[in-house]
Design an enzyme around this catalytic site. Structure first.
Site, PDB file in Angstrom:
ATOM      1  N   HIS A 115      -5.546   8.079  -2.685  1.00 32.25           N
ATOM      2  CA  HIS A 115      -4.922   7.056  -1.845  1.00 32.25           C
ATOM      3  C   HIS A 115      -5.884   6.526  -0.773  1.00 32.25           C
ATOM      4  CE1 HIS A 115      -0.762   6.020   0.017  1.00 32.25           C
ATOM      5  NE2 HIS A 115      -1.657   5.132   0.407  1.00 32.25           N
TER       6      HIS A 115
ATOM      7  N   LEU B 267      -9.401   0.289   0.367  1.00 32.10           N
ATOM      8  CA  LEU B 267     -10.801  -0.151   0.503  1.00 32.10           C
ATOM      9  C   LEU B 267     -10.885  -1.617   0.926  1.00 32.10           C
ATOM     10  CD1 LEU B 267     -12.453   1.709  -2.534  1.00 32.10           C
ATOM     11  CD2 LEU B 267     -12.194   2.471  -0.161  1.00 32.10           C
TER      12      LEU B 267
ATOM     13  N   ASN C 284      -2.980  -3.136  -2.258  1.00 30.89           N
ATOM     14  CA  ASN C 284      -2.474  -4.127  -1.289  1.00 30.89           C
ATOM     15  C   ASN C 284      -3.625  -4.913  -0.666  1.00 30.89           C
ATOM     16  OD1 ASN C 284      -3.283  -1.840   0.157  1.00 30.89           O
ATOM     17  ND2 ASN C 284      -1.782  -2.124   1.788  1.00 30.89           N
TER      18      ASN C 284
ATOM     19  N   HIS D  37       2.247   9.951   0.204  1.00 28.29           N
ATOM     20  CA  HIS D  37       2.334  10.307   1.636  1.00 28.29           C
ATOM     21  C   HIS D  37       3.707  10.753   2.143  1.00 28.29           C
ATOM     22  CE1 HIS D  37       3.720   6.163   1.921  1.00 28.29           C
ATOM     23  NE2 HIS D  37       2.522   5.615   1.970  1.00 28.29           N
TER      24      HIS D  37
ATOM     25  N   ASN E 155       2.181   4.384   8.732  1.00 29.15           N
ATOM     26  CA  ASN E 155       3.376   4.280   7.895  1.00 29.15           C
ATOM     27  C   ASN E 155       3.213   5.179   6.677  1.00 29.15           C
ATOM     28  OD1 ASN E 155       5.420   3.596   6.191  1.00 29.15           O
ATOM     29  ND2 ASN E 155       5.005   1.410   6.158  1.00 29.15           N
TER      30      ASN E 155
ATOM     31  N   ASP F 224      -4.747   8.356   2.544  1.00 26.27           N
ATOM     32  CA  ASP F 224      -4.171   7.090   3.037  1.00 26.27           C
ATOM     33  C   ASP F 224      -5.143   6.441   4.035  1.00 26.27           C
ATOM     34  OD1 ASP F 224      -2.578   4.926   3.355  1.00 26.27           O
ATOM     35  OD2 ASP F 224      -0.892   5.956   4.274  1.00 26.27           O
TER      36      ASP F 224
ATOM     37  N   HIS G 199      -8.504  -0.634   9.858  1.00 24.44           N
ATOM     38  CA  HIS G 199      -8.045  -1.857  10.523  1.00 24.44           C
ATOM     39  C   HIS G 199      -9.055  -2.191  11.605  1.00 24.44           C
ATOM     40  CE1 HIS G 199      -4.130  -2.287   8.601  1.00 24.44           C
ATOM     41  NE2 HIS G 199      -3.928  -1.001   8.770  1.00 24.44           N
TER      42      HIS G 199
END
Ligand code: DOR
Length: 425
Positions: free
Chosen positions: A57, A60, A91, A229, A275, A302, A306
Site C-alpha cells: 500500500h 507514489l 488514486n 489499513h 484516513n 499507506d 503530501h
C-alpha cells in the site's frame, strides 16, 4: 559478472535463522555459508539479512501528483526503507482504471530501477463507484490487486458484482472500508478527544460497517478479499471471527495505527491527520494483538506524500495521509513486542504472498533464489530527520522521534539500491 558478498550477517527468512555470508551474482543468490568471497563486499556486521520488504500500500502519486512524489522519488524512499516491491495505489490523476495508466506506471518504475512496482487497478471507473473497471484488461497488463483506495466502494450490489467478476480471474480485491455518509466532514476519530477539541468525528462504525458487509459478501460469493489499513478493535474482532469461519480474507495494518493515537491531534498538526484516523490506545493494543495472533496478516505503509502547502492548511481542509516507507521498519521494531521473524513475516513474506510475488520477493535466502534483500541493524536507534528523507514530501508524524532498527543496505535484483545508509545512484 560482479559477485557481491553480504558479509557477516544473521540471515532470517521464513525457514529460520543462521549466521552466514550471502553471495549474489546476476540477480540471484548463488551461495550462503561461512567464509565466502566476492568482488564487492557489503558489511552486514551486527545486522540481519532478510528477504526485501514488500509494501501492499504505497501512494507514489505519479501520474498527476508529481509535486508530492514521483515514481523515482517514491521508489528511492522504498529502497531507503528496505523495500524491494511496492504496490502503487490507483488514486492518481488520471486514476489507474485503464491499461495506458498501468503501462505508464510500470515503464516509469522500470526506468527508475529501484524496486519492483506493482500497479494496482481501480475497482470502479475513475474510483467514482458507479461502474466496474475493466478487470480482465488490467489483469492482462499485470495488475493483481484492485482497489478504489482513498475511498471505499459504497454500493453493495456493485461490490457483489465486483467479487463475482473477480472470481474468474487471478486477482485480489482490496477494500478501503469507509461508509462515506458516516464520515461527512470528519477530521479525526470520534471519541472523547474529538469532543474535547470540538472537531467533527470519524466513527469506528464507519469502518466496521463496510468491513462487516464485505465479509458477508465474501461468504456469499466465495471470492477472496483483502482489507486495507484496518484501524479499530472492532475490525480486528470481525476479521478474527471471519477467519475462524474459514472465509478467504486477509488484512493489513499500518505502522502509524500500531504506534500513534488520536490524542496527538490536540496539537492541530496536520501531519497527524490520516484516513482512517488515528484511534485510541485500546484500538492500538487490539491491532498489536491481532497482528501477533495472525488475524492481521501484514504491515502496509499507506505511504501518502503530501506537499507542505497542502498539509499546512487548517486541520479540516488539510488532506489526510502520512509518509511511511522510510520509517515502517523502525516503527515496527520500536513498538512491537514480537519475535523479529514474526515482524519480518508481516513486512515481507506474507505481503509477498498476498501480492502474488512470492516467486521473487519474500522467499528463502538460498542458492537460486531472487536477490531481493534487506540488511538492517535491528538495534540501532535513530532520530527521524524529515530533511534527510528520500521522499519528495516531508509529512512524517515521526519528526524528531527515535525509532529502532535501521536499514544499512537494500538489494533489488542483485544490485544495491541503498548502500551503507544512502540511496545508490
Ligand atoms: O490517509 C490517507 N491518505 N488515506 C487514504 O486512504 C488515501 C491517502 C492519500 O491518497 O493521501
Amino acid at each position: 559478472m560482479t559477485r557481491t558478498l553480504i558479509r557477516g550477517g544473521r540471515v532470517i527468512d521464513a525457514t529460520g535463522e543462521r549466521m552466514a555470508d550471502v553471495a549474489v551474482e546476476g540477480g540471484r543468490v548463488v551461495d550462503v555459508g561461512a567464509g565466502l568471497g566476492g568482488d564487492e563486499v557489503l558489511d552486514a556486521g551486527g545486522c540481519v539479512v532478510a528477504p526485501g520488504l514488500v509494501d501492499l500500500h504505497a501512494h507514489l502519486r505519479e501520474p498527476g501528483g508529481e509535486q508530492a512524489e514521483t515514481i523515482a522519488s517514491g521508489t528511492a524512499a522504498a529502497a531507503a526503507g528496505g523495500y524491494t516491491a511496492v504496490v502503487a495505489m490507483p488514486n492518481t490523476e488520471p486514476a489507474a482504471d485503464s491499461r495506458s495508466v498501468v503501462d505508464f506506471v510500470t515503464a516509469r518504475a522500470i526506468a527508475a530501477g529501484r524496486c519492483e512496482v506493482l500497479p494496482s487497478g481501480c475497482i470502479t471507473v475513475g474510483r467514482r463507484g458507479h461502474e466496474l473497471a475493466p478487470f480482465a484488461e488490467l489483469a492482462a497488463a499485470g495488475v493483481r490487486l484492485f482497489t478504489d483506495d482513498g475511498s471505499g466502494v459504497q454500493d453493495p450490489l456493485l461490490m457483489r458484482r465486483a467479487l463475482e467478476y473477480a472470481a474468474g480471474l487471478d486477482i485480489v480485491l482490496a477494500q478501503h472500508c469507509q461508509v462515506d455518509r458516516l464520515t461527512e466532514g470528519a477530521v479525526m476519530h470520534e471519541g472523547e478527544c474529538c469532543s474535547r477539541l470540538g472537531v467533527p468525528g470519524w466513527p469506528a462504525l464507519a469502518e466496521e460497517l463496510m468491513l462487516h458487509r464485505d465479509l458477508e459478501l465474501v461468504r456469499l460469493t466465495g471470492t477472496p478479499m483483502h482489507f486495507l489499513h484496518l484501524s479499530t478493535a472492532g475490525s480486528v474482532e470481525l476479521v478474527r471471527a471471519a477467519k475462524a469461519d474459514g472465509l478467504p480474507v486477509t488484512a493489513e495494518v499500518t505502522p502509524h495505527h500500531l504506534s500513534l493515537t488520536d490524542e496527538l491531534l490536540a496539537s492541530f498538526d496536520g501531519n497527524y491527520k490520516v484516513n482512517p484516523p488515528l484511534r485510541t490506545m485500546a484500538d492500538v493494543e487490539a491491532l498489536r494483538v491481532g497482528l501477533a495472533d495472525g488475524t492481521i496478516d501484514a504491515i502496509a505503509t499507506d505511504h501518502a506524500p503530501h506537499s507542505p502547502e497542502t498539509k499546512e492548511q487548517p486541520l479540516d481542509v488539510a488532506p489526510p495521509g502520512m509518509l511511511g516507507l522510510e520509517t515502517a521498519l523502525g516503527v515496527a521494531l520500536a513498538h512491537l513486542d514480537m519475535p523479529l521473524a514474526r515482524v519480518l513475516a508481516a513486512l515481507s513474506w506474507k505481503p509477498a504472498t498476498i501480492a502474488g510475488v512470492s516467486d521473487r520477493h519474500g522467499g528463502p535466502i538460498e542458492p537460486g533464489g531472487a536477490a531481493n534483500l534487506v540488511v538492517f541493524d535491528p538495534d540501532e536507534r535513530w532520530e527521524v530527520a524529515p530533511a534527510r528523507l528520500a521522499s519528495l514530501s516531508r509529512n512524517t508524524p515521526y519528526r524528531g522521534v527515535k525509532l529502532r532498527g535501521r536499514v544499512r543496505h537494500t538489494l533489488f535484483d542483485g544490485r544495491p539500491t541503498f548502500r551503507d545508509g544512502a540511496v545508490a545512484t
